[in-house]
Scaffold this active site. Structure first.
Site, PDB file in Angstrom:
ATOM      1  N   ASP A 266       0.816  -1.207   0.000  1.00 45.47           N
ATOM      2  CA  ASP A 266       0.000   0.000   0.000  1.00 45.47           C
ATOM      3  C   ASP A 266       0.852   1.261   0.000  1.00 45.47           C
ATOM      4  OD1 ASP A 266      -2.580   1.468   0.523  1.00 45.47           O
ATOM      5  OD2 ASP A 266      -1.536   1.967   2.386  1.00 45.47           O
TER       6      ASP A 266
ATOM      7  N   GLU B 135       1.274  -0.406  -5.103  1.00 43.20           N
ATOM      8  CA  GLU B 135       0.337   0.672  -5.377  1.00 43.20           C
ATOM      9  C   GLU B 135       1.177   1.953  -5.417  1.00 43.20           C
ATOM     10  OE1 GLU B 135      -3.244   3.407  -3.652  1.00 43.20           O
ATOM     11  OE2 GLU B 135      -1.786   2.449  -2.351  1.00 43.20           O
TER      12      GLU B 135
END
Length: 744
Positions: free
Chosen positions: A411, A464
């Site tokens: 993330d 990401e």
């Protein structure tokens, strides 16, 4: 029968030591308790708050210990330094005989922690945390924690009435780690660490390495065994390698376990119930992988798991670690890849968490310009600290190896890479070269990826990463970050912006759908339509689409058709596959009742058929990273907002023609350039009535073939004449002959 020790005038004053014991501020308990030599004489010292009496039981008999004044410190003379003994302790309503924790070893040495301190430990959870084990033939639990700047550390739990005086930990040489082995602590016991900082501040912390935690809102760590992983066959690793390869069909279903589906009383489904319900659904829908939003334990439901406290503990909301291991095993049995969302970029400031863990900035960077995230009000790891590196690397390998998942989606990588991420001038510090790159974070990510790939055959590490950082999926050896895949956030932003426009204006924004092909082959991309696009007032995907309700559904079908045809692997957040009306709400189940409507059922059937065709025809997936896998047939038809291109398999022997009409206008007798002579067959048409479309047929009989005509059109020597329905995506299959078409 116990014999009383003679009254002894102890040759030292123990008042200062007693004060430290009573305040739980003993920094070196093994220098005070257990066997101690006092001016040439040996004594056994035991501190037992609340005890009425203490006796020492050894081979030579039982000796009644003397209470020091009116304190809870007891002393008994001993014949020899290494005489084995146990303590017989009598409380007002209980008497028990137990080993003295300060007479037992720790099963931990500075040598065990060498690589941890060097930032090279890959399984630190085996040394730190709470571990049931046998030491000196005695069963118990070793507790160990890294708190180098603490004045004193104790473990508190339901096994000692949460009394911080009972079990002070000892330093393990100069490692910064504290440890204690306590006999007879049962698995399932709740515990925390009581820590006094160097300045005397009292902190109560959950265990950073806990393998289990209480179900929120409770916050204690839980003693647990490392889940047993059934040995996997070499065939499994080969299958995983093939499933996650760059030339594989990868279609990911992103899931928030707490809201995919709820029970009858809106309660969470368990990991085992989810295995029974979610996995068959994923199989039926044709997705190849599931990606779970973070399941590491987190205190606040509204963070969706992105503000984790127990990074080694599967969330107790859905069951135990063993239950989660069962879920993972069922994924493997079904041949479904499993990815976990993993958050090494930041952590929350909850008092029981990592922030100021021992009274100092231990896990986070001390300077708020580097250690505090202004958007999320969370703390940022100090990636330059070696023990923090070991913590993060070990956590990544733990999930990959202990649960044999297919990979981690990392993330917010951009927030890690840039020192000025979401900061104004004066709010950040440049690196040693004067740049904005976070050199420690870069090195840490490279280390994590290198270690994870080296230890685990066939996994996929996914970034990401929302910027144009070069080489995210290049190897570390060639200067890249070493990820296997990167989310294509540019494609997502541009295409969603285009799709939200009224079709009459789309002709002026044609480039927003074509620009992604300029860089589509620079990385190993995944095209994401994730949870981030359907929260915080953004609305559902369906209601991003313009027009009346029928047009909204038609737009969404056409958009999915474009997405599945575009180079790159696919990711769709749950609910998008049947066009949920409402914005996603983590507190409720998806709106499954909508499937009684033909429009929603049509979207679900369309996504299922897209997955099936995408997986069946290699031209749509096996050449994603090579420009030869994509060729525009007509990328400039902005006047009609029509895009047409061909996807070509690696060997060139299979081609799929993809045409996308992004206006409500129907085009009969539409002339489409095609790359070769031969027969073409309709694979998919989003305007088919089976998907609740208007039913405009591409050719008169979509179950037959259409022959390419030697009519030059645009840059091609052959073309087809067909019909395009309103807001429609169509796929056509080319093969040299009908037999090849029938046997793709």
């Amino acid at each position: 029968m116990a014999r009383s020790a003679k009254k002894v005038e102890f040759p030292v004053n123990l008042d200062a030591a007693l004060a430290a014991l009573e305040q739980a501020k003993v920094g070196e308990p093994r220098q005070l308790l257990g066997h101690q030599c006092i001016e040439g004489a040996w004594f056994i010292l035991a501190y037992k708050p609340g005890a009425e009496s203490v006796a020492v039981v050894c081979a030579s008999g039982t000796i009644q210990a003397q209470r020091y004044g009116d304190s809870d410190l007891f002393l008994a003379p001993s014949q020899a330094q290494f005489e084995p003994y146990e303590l017989q302790v009598r409380y007002p309503h209980l008497e028990r005989q137990e080993a003295d924790v300060f007479s037992l070893g720790l099963g931990l040495s500075a040598a065990d922690l060498f690589y941890f301190r060097q930032g090279q430990e890959q399984q630190a959870q085996r040394h730190l945390g709470a571990h049931p084990m046998d030491i000196d033939g005695i069963s118990g639990v070793r507790f160990s924690v890294w708190a180098p700047n603490a004045q004193a550390v104790s473990v508190i739990g339901d096994f000692n009435h949460w009394d911080k005086r009972q079990h002070p930990l000892s330093r393990v040489d100069d490692s910064g780690v504290w440890a204690i082995f306590i006999p007879s602590v049962p698995v399932g016991s709740c515990y925390k660490f009581s820590i006094y900082s160097a300045l005397g501040e009292h902190l109560v912390k959950a265990d950073p390495y806990a393998l289990a935690m209480e179900k929120p809102p409770a916050t204690a760590s839980v003693v647990a065994q490392i889940p047993t992983l059934v040995p996997l066959s070499p065939d499994y690793y080969q299958q995983r390698s093939e499933r996650n390869a760059i030339d594989a069909a990868i279609s990911i279903y992103e899931v928030h376990l707490g809201s995919w589906r709820r029970g009858e009383n809106n309660e969470y489904l368990t990991y085992r119930q989810l295995a029974e319900q979610l996995l068959p659904y994923v199989e039926e829908m044709g997705f190849t992988h599931i990606q779970l939003m973070p399941i590491s334990e987190y205190p606040f439901d509204g963070s969706w798991g992105y503000q984790g406290i127990g990074l080694f503990a599967p969330s107790a909301r859905f069951g135990s670690a063993e239950d989660f291991a069962y879920f993972c095993a069922q994924c493997r049995a079904a041949g479904i890849g499993l990815l976990l969302d993993w958050v090494p970029g930041h952590f929350p400031g909850d008092s029981h968490g990592l922030a100021r863990f021992d009274g100092t900035h231990l896990y986070e960077h001390a300077d708020t310009r580097q250690g505090f995230h202004p958007d999320w009000h969370t703390y940022i790891y100090n990636y330059d600290r070696q023990e923090v590196r070991s913590f993060l690397v070990s956590n990544a390998t733990y999930w990959l190896e202990q649960f044999a998942v297919d990979g981690l989606r990392v993330d917010a990588v951009a927030s890690m890479l840039y020192l000025d991420y979401s900061r104004q001038n004066g709010q950040w510090l440049a690196n040693k070269f004067g740049g904005r790159e976070n050199l420690g974070a870069i090195d840490c990510l490279q280390q994590i990826n290198s270690v994870c790939y080296a230890r685990n055959q066939g996994i996929m590490m996914v970034a990401e990463e929302s910027t144009a950082w070069p080489g995210v999926t290049n190897s570390v050896e060639h200067g890249g970050l070493g990820f296997g895949y990167k989310w294509n956030m540019g494609w997502m932003n541009d295409s969603l912006k285009y799709m939200q426009l009224d079709p009459i204006y789309r002709q002026y924004h044609h480039h927003e759908m074509t620009f992604s092909l300029v860089y589509a082959f620079s990385e190993n991309f995944i095209l994401p339509l994730s949870h981030d696009e359907v929260v915080h007032g953004k609305g559902s995907l369906l209601h991003k689409m313009p027009g009346d309700l029928w047009q909204k559904f038609a737009n969404l079908r056409a958009y999915y058709g474009f997405m599945w045809a575009h180079p790159g692997k696919k990711l769709l957040f749950m609910g998008g596959e049947f066009a949920q009306h409402d914005e996603w709400n983590h507190d409720n189940s998806l709106q499954w009742d909508l499937l009684v409507h033909a429009s929603h059922q049509g979207i679900q059937d369309w996504v299922r058929d897209l997955n099936l065709v995408y997986r069946q025809y290699r031209a749509l997936h096996d050449n994603d990273r090579d420009p030869s896998g994509f060729t525009w047939l007509d990328g400039d038809n902005s006047a009609h907002s029509i895009f047409s291109f061909v996807r070509t398999a690696k060997d060139g022997g299979q081609k799929v023609i993809c045409v996308h009409n992004f206006t409500p206008q129907v085009h009969h007798d539409f002339r489409l350039p095609v790359p070769a002579a031969g027969k073409y067959r309709v694979l998919l048409n989003s305007d088919d009535q089976a998907y609740d479309g208007s039913g405009v047929a591409v050719i008169e009989d979509e179950n037959t073939f259409i022959e390419a005509e030697p009519v030059p059109w645009l840059q091609e020597s052959y073309s087809l004449q067909l019909s395009l329905g309103p807001l429609a995506s169509i796929y056509l299959l080319w093969e040299c002959d009908a037999d090849a078409v029938a046997n793709p």
